[in-house]
Design a protein around this motif. Structure first.
Motif, PDB file in Angstrom:
ATOM      1  N   HIS A 182      24.087   6.001  14.960  1.00  0.00           N
ATOM      2  CA  HIS A 182      24.671   4.764  14.407  1.00  0.00           C
ATOM      3  C   HIS A 182      25.217   3.929  15.559  1.00  0.00           C
ATOM      4  CE1 HIS A 182      26.392   2.143  11.409  1.00  0.00           C
ATOM      5  NE2 HIS A 182      27.589   2.300  11.917  1.00  0.00           N
ATOM      6  N   LEU A 191      27.089   8.414   9.960  1.00  0.00           N
ATOM      7  CA  LEU A 191      25.911   9.273  10.085  1.00  0.00           C
ATOM      8  C   LEU A 191      25.147   9.219   8.760  1.00  0.00           C
ATOM      9  CD1 LEU A 191      24.281  11.556  11.580  1.00  0.00           C
ATOM     10  CD2 LEU A 191      25.758  13.175  10.363  1.00  0.00           C
ATOM     11  N   VAL A 204      17.971   5.208   7.099  1.00  0.00           N
ATOM     12  CA  VAL A 204      19.000   4.876   8.084  1.00  0.00           C
ATOM     13  C   VAL A 204      19.362   3.401   7.946  1.00  0.00           C
ATOM     14  CG1 VAL A 204      18.307   6.682   9.676  1.00  0.00           C
ATOM     15  CG2 VAL A 204      17.301   4.419   9.889  1.00  0.00           C
ATOM     16  N   ASP A 215      22.156   0.770  12.744  1.00  0.00           N
ATOM     17  CA  ASP A 215      22.089   1.853  13.724  1.00  0.00           C
ATOM     18  C   ASP A 215      21.459   1.344  15.028  1.00  0.00           C
ATOM     19  OD1 ASP A 215      22.905   3.173  11.462  1.00  0.00           O
ATOM     20  OD2 ASP A 215      21.576   4.884  11.730  1.00  0.00           O
ATOM     21  N   THR A 247      19.712   8.903  14.993  1.00  0.00           N
ATOM     22  CA  THR A 247      20.387   9.157  13.713  1.00  0.00           C
ATOM     23  C   THR A 247      19.637  10.224  12.929  1.00  0.00           C
ATOM     24  OG1 THR A 247      21.212   6.889  13.575  1.00  0.00           O
ATOM     25  CG2 THR A 247      21.115   8.129  11.510  1.00  0.00           C
TER      26      THR A 247
END
Ligand SMILES: [Zn+2]
Length: 288
Positions: free
Chosen positions: A190, A212, A225, A229, A235
Motif C-alpha cells: 500500500h 493491507l 488491491v 497502492d 501488496t
C-alpha cells in the motif's frame, strides 16, 4: 471489546467516509465489487476509519487516529461527510482522556490514518495526545515528508511534522515490539513501509490489517488491491503471507476500513475460496 489472551482491543471508528469506489477497488470490475459493497445514490461506497484502543502490558496504545478535525469544506466534500472525525470525543465516552494515551501507532501517514494526530490549538497544529510517543516507520516518514505528484494529496505535514517539533515522534526501523504481545510488522505494498499490527497472547492471535486489506473482500481475494497502492504486486505478496498466517493461527482479523464485517476469522471454504467469517465484539475469549 475483543480479548486476545491478556490484550484488550476496542475498535473505535473515527468517522465513516464515502469514497469513489475506483480508489477502493482499482481495476476490479464493478459487477464484482458492487455485490459486496453496494454504492449509495451518489455512486460512493462507505469506508470506516477504524482505530484501535489497545491495552497491553499496562500501556494504553492507540493504533491510527483517523481523519481528525482539521478539515475545511472542500475536504469534507472530498470525503463525502458533513462533520469531521471526533476520535477524542469517542475515547472520552470510553473513559479515556487524550492525556491517558501512552503510544500512538500510525500504520502509515495517509490522511485518513493520521489526521487525528494533531489538532489546531491557538492557530497551529499541535499533538492531540500530549503525553504520547507517536510511532511510525522511518521510511514511511521519509516518503510522507517528501511526497511526489501522486502522493502529495494524502501526505499532509500538519498531521506529523508537529510531532517532530515536540520530540514526540519515534521512527521505527522495521518490525518492532510495542508492548508484550503487540508488534508492528512491515507489510509493504500500500506504501513502501506500511505496518500491520500483530497480536499474540496466551495462545490467541490477532491481526490489524490497516490498508493491507481495507475491506474483508480485499483480504479474501489476493488480486483485489486498491488504486492507491504504490506497489500493488508487493501488496499481493504481503497479503499471501498474512492470509497463510491468519489461517495457521486462527487469528482474529480486524480490517482497516470495513463497515459490514469489521472483524472476523479467515476460513478456507470447500470450493477453495477464502472467507472472512464475522466475529462480534465480545465473541473472542471472555465476553466484554
Ligand atoms: Zn486507508
Amino acid at each position: 471489546m475483543y480479548r486476545i489472551g491478556s490484550i484488550e482491543i476496542v475498535p473505535v471508528v473515527d468517522t465513516r467516509v464515502w469514497v469513489d469506489p475506483g480508489g477502493a477497488f482499482g481495476v476490479t470490475p464493478r459487477v464484482l465489487w458492487a455485490r459486496v459493497m453496494p454504492p449509495d445514490a451518489r455512486g460512493l461506497v462507505p469506508m470506516d476509519l477504524t482505530c484501535l484502543l489497545v491495552r497491553a502490558g499496562g500501556k494504553t496504545i492507540l493504533v491510527e487516529t483517523g481523519l481528525g478535525d482539521k478539515l475545511d469544506d472542500k475536504a469534507l466534500g472530498f470525503w463525502g461527510i458533513d462533520a469531521p472525525g471526533d476520535l477524542p470525543g469517542r475515547l472520552a465516552a470510553l473513559g479515556v482522556a487524550t492525556a491517558d494515551v501512552d503510544i500512538v501507532v500510525n500504520t502509515h501517514l495517509h490522511a485518513d490514518h493520521c489526521g487525528g494526530n494533531t489538532r489546531v490549538q491557538n492557530g497551529e497544529a499541535r499533538p492531540t495526545f500530549p503525553n504520547a510517543e507517536y510511532w511510525v516507520q522511518r521510511l514511511e516518514y521519509a516518503d510522507a515528508r517528501f511526497p511526489n505528484e501522486r502522493t502529495r494529496n494524502t501526505y499532509f505535514a500538519s498531521n506529523f511534522a508537529p510531532l517532530e517539533a515536540t520530540g514526540q515522534l519515534r521512527l521505527l526501523d522495521g518490525d518492532t515490539p510495542v508492548a508484550p504481545g503487540v508488534h508492528c510488522v512491515v507489510a509493504r505494498g500500500h506504501t513502501r513501509a506500511m505496518q500491520v499490527i500483530v497480536f499474540a497472547s496466551e495462545g490467541e492471535y490477532g491481526l490489524f490489517t490497516a490498508d493491507l486489506a481495507s475491506y474483508a473482500v480485499n483480504f479474501e481475494h489476493l488480486a483485489w488491491v486498491t488504486a492507491y497502492d504504490v506497489e500493488p504486486l508487493e501488496t499481493i505478496e504481503s497479503k499471501r503471507r498474512w492470509q497463510r498466517w491468519a489461517l495457521a493461527h486462527d487469528a482474529l482479523v480486524i480490517l482497516g476500513h470495513e463497515p459490514h464485517r469489521p472483524a472476523g476469522r479467515l476460513r478456507a471454504l470447500e470450493n477453495g475460496r477464502l472467507s472472512v467469517e464475522p466475529v462480534a465484539p465480545g465473541g473472542v475469549g471472555q465476553p466484554a
